[in-house]
Each structure stands twice: as structure tokens, then as C-alpha cells.
Scaffold this motif. Structure first.
Motif, PDB file in Angstrom:
ATOM      1  N   ALA A   1       0.642  -1.405  -0.254  1.00 34.59           N
ATOM      2  CA  ALA A   1       0.000  -0.382  -0.199  1.00 34.59           C
ATOM      3  C   ALA A   1       0.993   0.800  -0.051  1.00 34.59           C
ATOM      4  CB  ALA A   1      -0.908   0.059   1.397  1.00 34.59           C
ATOM      5  N   TYR A   2       0.454   2.061  -0.310  1.00 31.72           N
ATOM      6  CA  TYR A   2       0.488   3.534  -0.712  1.00 31.72           C
ATOM      7  C   TYR A   2       0.378   4.430   1.230  1.00 31.72           C
ATOM      8  CZ  TYR A   2       2.060   3.020  -5.372  1.00 31.72           C
ATOM      9  OH  TYR A   2       2.738   1.882  -6.962  1.00 31.72           O
ATOM     10  N   GLU A   3       1.169   4.830   1.367  1.00 36.32           N
ATOM     11  CA  GLU A   3       0.336   5.756   2.007  1.00 36.32           C
ATOM     12  C   GLU A   3       1.122   6.942   1.954  1.00 36.32           C
ATOM     13  OE1 GLU A   3       2.031   6.212   7.715  1.00 36.32           O
ATOM     14  OE2 GLU A   3       2.575   4.990   6.037  1.00 36.32           O
ATOM     15  N   LEU A   4      -0.087   8.080   2.365  1.00 36.73           N
ATOM     16  CA  LEU A   4      -0.016   9.575   2.238  1.00 36.73           C
ATOM     17  C   LEU A   4       0.530   9.858   3.643  1.00 36.73           C
ATOM     18  CD1 LEU A   4      -3.589   9.814  -0.231  1.00 36.73           C
ATOM     19  CD2 LEU A   4      -0.891   9.610  -0.637  1.00 36.73           C
ATOM     20  N   TYR A   5       1.585  10.219   3.588  1.00 34.05           N
ATOM     21  CA  TYR A   5       1.875  10.970   4.660  1.00 34.05           C
ATOM     22  C   TYR A   5       1.592  12.440   5.117  1.00 34.05           C
ATOM     23  CZ  TYR A   5       5.466   7.735   4.703  1.00 34.05           C
ATOM     24  OH  TYR A   5       5.796   5.990   4.183  1.00 34.05           O
ATOM     25  N   GLY A   6       0.932  13.207   3.694  1.00 31.82           N
ATOM     26  CA  GLY A   6       0.442  14.582   4.014  1.00 31.82           C
ATOM     27  C   GLY A   6      -1.045  14.728   4.112  1.00 31.82           C
ATOM     28  N   TYR A   7      -1.804  13.630   4.349  1.00 30.80           N
ATOM     29  CA  TYR A   7      -3.375  13.976   3.938  1.00 30.80           C
ATOM     30  C   TYR A   7      -3.677  14.710   4.509  1.00 30.80           C
ATOM     31  CZ  TYR A   7      -7.934  12.524   3.300  1.00 30.80           C
ATOM     32  OH  TYR A   7      -8.829  12.162   2.922  1.00 30.80           O
ATOM     33  N   ASN A   8      -4.232  15.897   4.621  1.00 30.00           N
ATOM     34  CA  ASN A   8      -4.691  16.724   5.751  1.00 30.00           C
ATOM     35  C   ASN A   8      -6.496  16.800   5.294  1.00 30.00           C
ATOM     36  OD1 ASN A   8      -2.579  19.180   6.512  1.00 30.00           O
ATOM     37  ND2 ASN A   8      -4.873  19.480   7.450  1.00 30.00           N
ATOM     38  N   LYS A   9      -6.756  16.721   6.893  1.00 27.96           N
ATOM     39  CA  LYS A   9      -8.355  16.233   6.979  1.00 27.96           C
ATOM     40  C   LYS A   9      -8.411  18.269   6.225  1.00 27.96           C
ATOM     41  CE  LYS A   9      -9.085  18.602  11.244  1.00 27.96           C
ATOM     42  NZ  LYS A   9     -10.066  18.163  12.593  1.00 27.96           N
ATOM     43  N   VAL A  10     -10.141  18.545   6.048  1.00 28.30           N
ATOM     44  CA  VAL A  10      -9.975  20.085   5.034  1.00 28.30           C
ATOM     45  C   VAL A  10     -11.379  20.609   6.265  1.00 28.30           C
ATOM     46  CG1 VAL A  10      -9.375  19.279   2.524  1.00 28.30           C
ATOM     47  CG2 VAL A  10     -11.937  18.555   3.640  1.00 28.30           C
ATOM     48  N   ARG A  11     -11.748  19.723   7.435  1.00 33.82           N
ATOM     49  CA  ARG A  11     -12.969  20.273   7.943  1.00 33.82           C
ATOM     50  C   ARG A  11     -12.587  19.832   9.656  1.00 33.82           C
ATOM     51  NH1 ARG A  11     -12.968  23.863   5.209  1.00 33.82           N
ATOM     52  NH2 ARG A  11     -15.336  24.940   4.205  1.00 33.82           N
ATOM     53  N   ASP A  12     -13.823  20.198  10.253  1.00 31.68           N
ATOM     54  CA  ASP A  12     -13.705  19.493  11.848  1.00 31.68           C
ATOM     55  C   ASP A  12     -13.861  17.882  11.946  1.00 31.68           C
ATOM     56  OD1 ASP A  12     -12.678  19.680  14.729  1.00 31.68           O
ATOM     57  OD2 ASP A  12     -14.789  20.261  14.489  1.00 31.68           O
ATOM     58  N   ASN A  13     -15.481  17.429  11.557  1.00 31.38           N
ATOM     59  CA  ASN A  13     -15.477  16.100  11.670  1.00 31.38           C
ATOM     60  C   ASN A  13     -15.914  15.107  11.227  1.00 31.38           C
ATOM     61  OD1 ASN A  13     -18.082  16.321  11.115  1.00 31.38           O
ATOM     62  ND2 ASN A  13     -19.027  17.441  13.137  1.00 31.38           N
ATOM     63  N   THR A  14     -16.008  13.623  11.518  1.00 30.01           N
ATOM     64  CA  THR A  14     -16.739  12.841  10.317  1.00 30.01           C
ATOM     65  C   THR A  14     -17.548  13.783   8.943  1.00 30.01           C
ATOM     66  OG1 THR A  14     -16.087  11.215  12.016  1.00 30.01           O
ATOM     67  CG2 THR A  14     -16.820  10.302   9.689  1.00 30.01           C
ATOM     68  N   PHE A  15     -18.349  13.523   9.361  1.00 25.49           N
ATOM     69  CA  PHE A  15     -19.508  14.151   8.218  1.00 25.49           C
ATOM     70  C   PHE A  15     -18.918  15.018   7.012  1.00 25.49           C
ATOM     71  CE2 PHE A  15     -23.120  16.561   6.969  1.00 25.49           C
ATOM     72  CZ  PHE A  15     -23.362  16.012   5.642  1.00 25.49           C
ATOM     73  N   ILE A  16     -18.421  16.098   7.642  1.00 26.87           N
ATOM     74  CA  ILE A  16     -17.776  17.311   6.771  1.00 26.87           C
ATOM     75  C   ILE A  16     -16.380  16.693   6.286  1.00 26.87           C
ATOM     76  CG2 ILE A  16     -19.751  18.847   7.699  1.00 26.87           C
ATOM     77  CD1 ILE A  16     -17.507  20.135   9.980  1.00 26.87           C
TER      78      ILE A  16
END
Length: 675
Positions: free
Chosen positions: A251-266
Motif C-alpha cells: 500500500a501507498y501511504e499518504l504522509y501529508g493527508y490533511n483533513k479539511v474540516r472538523d468532524n467526520t461528516f464534513i
């Protein structure tokens, strides 16, 4: 040798950052050495980076204690630097437990299951009968989803009696077994994925039409989500699953995967819809469901794929918690009616609602996914499952054994040879004391994200594989996963290399631009992990102004409900970080040539330097801890709230008096319920 050279290079890079930032001035004489402690005193951010570098020399090679590949940096591009730190750094170690055992069900506290499903047969387990005394007969009834309802279930009117086994053709059933005196001695629920012949023919016709579009491949998609698991905590809590992903699935691992909002749904709406929630017509006052939206599973279904949607913990399900859910089942195979029936069978639950009978809820959910995959035969599928309960509010709890067994079984049976597997999380821990540290805040914004592709696909499309390899160390977001899902469905084998960051979303089969920033990725300052940070005094005038702006903003949001929500007061400022754009970004003027004779020209600093303050405050009377981001604009000498304010406390019943979901984290009810 290369690793030693890379470490030396990193030391030089950080030294240059120190010198250019004015934090420290050094005159290095020949033979002098610079100790790590000299650097660590200049702000928690730099200290953590250097401790991570030093740890790289002594870290174990196993997945539990390694400092990840990158020698101190998860992402280091011209517009984004994200440090990679030690798993058990001294600043967070007190919040973490090492070698946490995987959740399991204590079978000494619950009798073994009397029935099980094998294929389309419901079977009485002869070896378990003795645990129940005498057994006369069993019967089962279908579990039905009411029309246009996503919040209830019904039991069929007809019951089917059997002795030792019975053929079942219904997806969800409830079983009852009785003793010779007609006393109920056992009940359980079973979920199956029977083949739907009418669906098979319909999908085949859609696939024929889809193939005429000239798309080259037809990959299955399996997406498994875990709630509140950062990339680092996936290493700590899911080492066996990590090993399967890395070693067996490459598997490729995304080291810089950044969330864009606060919680799960958004965060998941951008992933599956390609839009921020505020770009849709949904809001907290909406009285309609989500059926009309073109989520990824719906798009795949229209293209002829068999689709599955399965969650645990139905009370807090992503599209249902304080929302209307779906009027029609969102996928061909939809677990929610079964999960609701499980939740209602209260006597079956134990071990803090992790075990239903003698099985983990996680195992039941993953088994449903496995059965779906096994029964697809040659039909393409899109399967999405999300597991919330085990990791939602516990940093040191996991179901590692369940997930590693799930993946190993699929691999061993050859069921993933034509499948893209995505193992991911929505964000890191959001309700934990670890958020009082910089690393904790970093983890909250950097969830786990692993992507695996079949080995034949990698060999056949090497440029796509190379792009994925590069993208591991680029700033990425849920919007990129949405583009990837679109690309898989319409794959033509022509990946792109984008030279400029001009879009907020890129397929990960393409190469994400090197110069991507949080701004071009539309990540709010509050969630952006790229900014250079340093600790500043909580007593400084700018920090005090920022804190006052945060508390004023909170009170303004609840002002219309002052008859219910009390006005909050600033009790203290607990921590403050100052972030600013890189100096080179502010002074860049122009560049000439691309390779030979390439030169970059710098000029005067751009007007309007912006300083970002990340401030943590504690308020009274609630005692809640809020994290807010305030932007100071030098040109106008003004302060502005940037992004949303998050509450890292567990507010529970303290906001019982208000129903508006967006205000629950800010409202402290004037009247508190007795505990």
C-alpha cells in the motif's frame, strides 16, 4: 550512507530555517559541536523536529516504534513543510499506552452462539447446545427496512420454524430458539448478502454501456474507514493491519493527508461528493435526506457496479446523526436496518457495547463486507464501510486483530486481485488531552490514509504507480480521494503531471503539484499543518487580543439563545502558537529558466504580512477548552477569526437544552441536568 547524507542535509535545512527566522544566531568554529538541547529550547515545534531526527538513529525497525521514512519530514515541498515525529515523543507519551491488546469478546461471560450462517444455510451449532440445556426447535423472521425510513426497522409477520438447519434467502434475519418447555433460551441476528438476480442483469446492461465509453480497466473498490485514527496512531494501535497493508498489499501511504474540516461528516462529504457541505443545499435546518446527491457509491451504481454501505454504531452514523439519512437505501446492500435491530436487542450487548453475543460488532460488520465480496463472483463492486465505536473516543483502543484477519482472509482467498483497497480515517483524536500538545494537534489534522492497487495494475501502468509514489510526500486532501474515485471509474491510462497548483483537487493517479499549498488546496488556516510555528507567550498583547476575539465570537453565536446558553468567560489562555508564511513566499519576485541557468529573484517583502495565532483557551463556567485560529493583518492592524472554532472537551449533556447541532459545542446550558 544515503540515510546519513539525508540526515546531514536535514540538519543544514533546519539550521538555515533557524538563522533566517532570527530565532538564533550561531558562529560555528571548526571542531565545535552543536547539541540537540541548544535547539530544543527555541520553541516546542523545533524541539520536536530535532528529537524526531535524533530518534531516527536509534529507532527500532518494527512498525510499532519506527520513526517513519523521511528523516523528520512527512512532507517537504516549496509551499508545505510537515514534520514527521517520534511515535512516543516525550510530550505525548503520558497519553499513550504501548502494546494495547486488540478488543475481543470474553466468551466466559456469554454463552457461545447457537446458530451460524454458512452460504445460504442457517445452521444450529451442535457443539453449543449443551450450554443451553435442552433445545426443542428454532425459528427465524426477516428484518425489514420500512419504506422511506432510515431510522427504524420492522420484523416480518411470518416466522419459519426449523430443527437443525434451514435455507435462508433473506439478507437480514432474527433467530429465536426454544427449550422443550417452550421457553426462549437463545436469540441472535444474522446478516447475509444473497445474490439478487434481477440486480445482476440490470448491472450487466449498465456495464456494457459503460464499456462503450472506452474505459480501459474495471477495478473493484473497497474502502474501510476508522473513526478518529491519526496516521501516527494507526502505527501505534494497528501494527498488524499496517503490516498487511505494507507487506502483503504494498500500500501507498499518504504522509501529508490533511483533513479539511472538523468532524467526520464534513470531511467525508468532500471525499464522496467532491464538495464542501456548505456548497450543497444541506444545512442543520434541512428537513430532507441525502438521496438526490451524487455520492460516489451512487455514481458507481449507475455505472453497473454492485454497491455496499455498512456502518456500526447506528445511533451516531455519519449521515444519520441529527440528520435525515436516506429515504431509499443508498446502496444495493445496506446494513443499517440490521444494525438498528442489533442496537434494539439490548440483552445481547456486553463489553461496553463492543460485543454482540460472542462476537465483536466490528467482526460482524467486516464479515458482512467479506460475504458481499465473496458473492460478487465476476461482478464489479464498490464497498464502503466505516467503523466508529472502538476508536471514536479512546486513543488507546483498537480492533487490530479484526482488521488484519479481515484483510488476510480476503488476500488468502484471492479476492483482492482486481481491487483498489483504501484504508483510511476521517481525522485524528478530537476529544483527548493529547490535544494540549503540538504533536496532538498535528495528529488530529493528519488522519491515516493507505491506498493499495493490484500488482498487475502497477506493472501495466508504471507512470500511474510513479505518480502515487510521489504523491505520498505531497499535501493531499479528501478532495483528491474523490478525484481518484472518479478516475478509477473512467480510467483511460493517461495520467497527468500538473506543474502548477491551480485546482483544489487532483486525482492521485496524476501527480499532485509540488507547489501546492493549504491555500490552493482550500484548507483553512486552522487545519493546515504546513505552517511554520513557534510558541509565544500567552501574556503577549497579540495573543490576548486573539483570545478575546475567540470568546467574543463564541458568545455571539449563542447570543440569540441567551435564555438557554450562558455567556462564557475567559478563564485563562493555556497555550499559543504563532505561524506565518515562509519568508521566501513573501519576498518572491520572479524566476527565469527552468533547468540550466535557473535563477530565482527576490525583492522587498510583500505588503500586508499575515501572522496566524493558534490559541487554546479555557472558559468558565463550563470548563471547556476551545482551539481557535486568529489572523492578524499588519496592513490594517486588525484581527480576524480564521476558520471554525473547535471544542476539545467532551461536552455531552452540558448542551442538552439546545437542538441546533452547530451550537452544541458552544452552548453551556443555564440549567444543568443532574448526573
Amino acid at each position: 550512507m544515503m540515510k546519513r547524507f539525508a540526515r546531514c542535509l536535514l540538519w543544514l535545512v533546519v539550521l538555515s530555517l533557524l538563522l533566517s527566522s532570527g530565532l538564533i544566531y550561531l558562529t560555528l568554529r571548526q571542531g565545535e559541536s552543536v547539541s540537540r538541547s541548544l535547539f530544543s529550547q527555541h520553541g516546542s515545534f523545533l524541539g520536536q523536529v530535532f528529537e524526531g531526527i535524533q530518534a531516527a538513529d536509534t529507532a527500532d525497525s518494527n512498525y510499532k516504534d519506527m520513526v517513519h521514512e523521511g528523516d523528520g519530514q512527512a512532507v517537504h515541498t516549496s509551499q508545505c513543510f510537515i514534520p514527521d515525529v517520534e511515535l512516543y515523543h516525550s510530550s505525548v507519551s503520558k497519553y499513550l499506552r504501548r502494546d494495547t491488546p486488540s478488543l475481543r469478546c470474553d466468551r466466559t461471560k456469554h454463552k457461545p452462539d447457537l446458530t451460524f450462517v454458512k452460504g445460504d444455510l442457517l445452521v444450529v451449532n451442535d457443539t453449543s447446545i449443551a450450554s443451553y440445556g435442552s433445545l426443542d426447535y428454532c425459528e427465524f423472521v426477516e428484518i425489514i427496512r420500512p419504506e422511506h425510513s432510515d431510522s427504524s426497522y420492522e420484523l416480518g409477520k411470518k416466522r419459519f420454524k426449523f430443527k437443525d438447519r434451514a435455507v435462508i434467502k433473506k439478507p437480514f434475519i432474527k433467530v429465536y430458539c426454544y427449550s422443550s418447555n417452550n421457553s426462549l433460551i437463545y436469540q441472535n441476528l444474522h446478516a447475509t448478502t444473497p445474490t439478487k438476480n434481477y440486480l445482476k442483469h440490470l448491472k450487466e446492461n449498465l456495464l456494457i454501456r459503460h464499456k462503450r465509453m472506452g474505459y480501459l480497466e474495471r477495478l473493484n473498490v473497497l474502502m474501510v474507514g476508522l473513526d478518529s485514527v491519526s496516521r501516527l496512531n494507526f502505527y501505534r494501535q494497528f501494527p498488524k493491519t499496517l503490516s498487511v497493508l505494507k507487506e502483503r498489499l504494498s500500500a501507498y501511504e499518504l504522509y501529508g493527508y490533511n483533513k479539511v474540516r472538523d468532524n467526520t461528516f464534513i470531511n467525508l462529504v468532500p471525499m464522496f461528493l467532491g464538495k464542501y457541505v456548505e456548497e450543497t443545499d444541506w444545512n442543520e435546518t434541512s428537513n430532507t435526506g441525502f438521496d438526490k446527491h451524487e455520492y460516489a457509491w451512487k455514481t458507481y451504481g449507475k455505472a453497473g457496479y454492485h454497491t455496499l454501505f455498512a456502518e456500526d454504531a447506528p445511533k451516531i452514523a455519519i449521515w444519520n446523526y441529527e440528520k435525515k439519512g436516506f429515504s431509499q437505501p443508498p446502496a444495493d446492500y445496506y446494513l443499517r436496518p440490521f444494525s438498528l435491530a442489533m442496537a434494539a436487542t439490548k440483552k445481547m450487548w456486553h463489553n461496553d457495547f463492543h460485543c454482540f453475543g460472542d462476537r465483536l460488532e466490528t467482526d460482524i460488520t467486516l464479515d458482512y463486507v467479506s460475504k458481499f465480496i465473496e458473492t460478487r463472483q465476476n461482478a464489479p463492486y464498490f464497498a464502503f464501510t466505516f467503523l466508529t465505536r472502538p476508536t471514536y473516543e479512546n486513543l488507546n483502543q483498537n480492533t487490530d486483530a479484526s482488521h488484519s484477519a479481515f484483510l488476510n482472509s480476503l488476500i488468502d482467498h484471492g479476492l483482492l486481485e482486481n481491487t483498489m483497497v483504501i484504508y483510511f480515517s476521517d481525522h485524528g483524536a478530537r476529544h483527548s488531552d493529547i490535544l494540549s500538545t503540538y504533536i496532538g494537534k498535528l495528529e488530529e489534522r493528519l488522519p491515516a490514509m493507505f491506498i493499495s492497487l493490484p500488482s498487475w495494475f502497477i506493472r501495466k501502468y508504471p507512470q500511474t504507480a510513479q505518480n502515487l509514489q510521489v504523491n505520498q510526500r505531497r499535501l493531499t486532501t479528501p478532495f483528491d480521494i474523490h478525484e481518484l474515485l472518479r478516475d478509477v471509474l473512467r480510467f483511460k491510462g493517461q495520467p497527468k503531471i500538473h506543474s502548477k497548483a491551480e485546482s483544489r483537487a487532483y486525482s492521485l493517479f496524476d501527480r499532485v503539484p509540488e507547489n501546492r499549498s493549504c491555500k490552493t488546496a482550500t484548507i483553512d488556516d486552522h487545519w493546515c499543518t504546513c505552517l511554520e510555528q513557534k510558541s509565544v507567550s500567552v501574556n503577549s498583547a497579540p495573543v490576548k487580543k486573539a483570545a478575546e476575539l475567540i470568546i467574543t465570537s463564541i458568545n455571539n453565536m449563542t447570543r440569540a439563545h441567551r435564555d438557554k446558553c450562558v455567556e462564557l468567560k475567559l478563564e485563562k489562555i493555556t497555550e499559543a502558537l504563532q505561524s506565518s508564511p515562509q519568508d521566501k513566499l513573501l519576498t518572491f519576485k520572479m524566476s527565469v529558466n527552468d533547468v540550466i541557468g535557473r535563477k530565482v529573484y527576490y525583492g522587498d517583502e510583500a505588503l500586508g504580512r499575515v501572522i496566524i495565532y493558534h490559541v487554546i483557551i479555557k472558559v468558565s463556567p463550563s470548563g471547556a477548552v476551545y482551539h481557535g485560529t486568529v489572523r492578524y493583518e499588519a496592513a490594517s492592524n486588525s484581527y480576524h477569526l480564521s476558520g471554525d472554532i473547535s471544542n476539545s472537551s467532551t461536552y455531552g449533556d452540558s448542551s442538552w437544552c439546545i437542538s441546533l447541532h452547530s451550537l452544541k459545542k458552544f452552548c453551556y446550558c443555564d440549567v444543568q441536568r443532574s448526573r
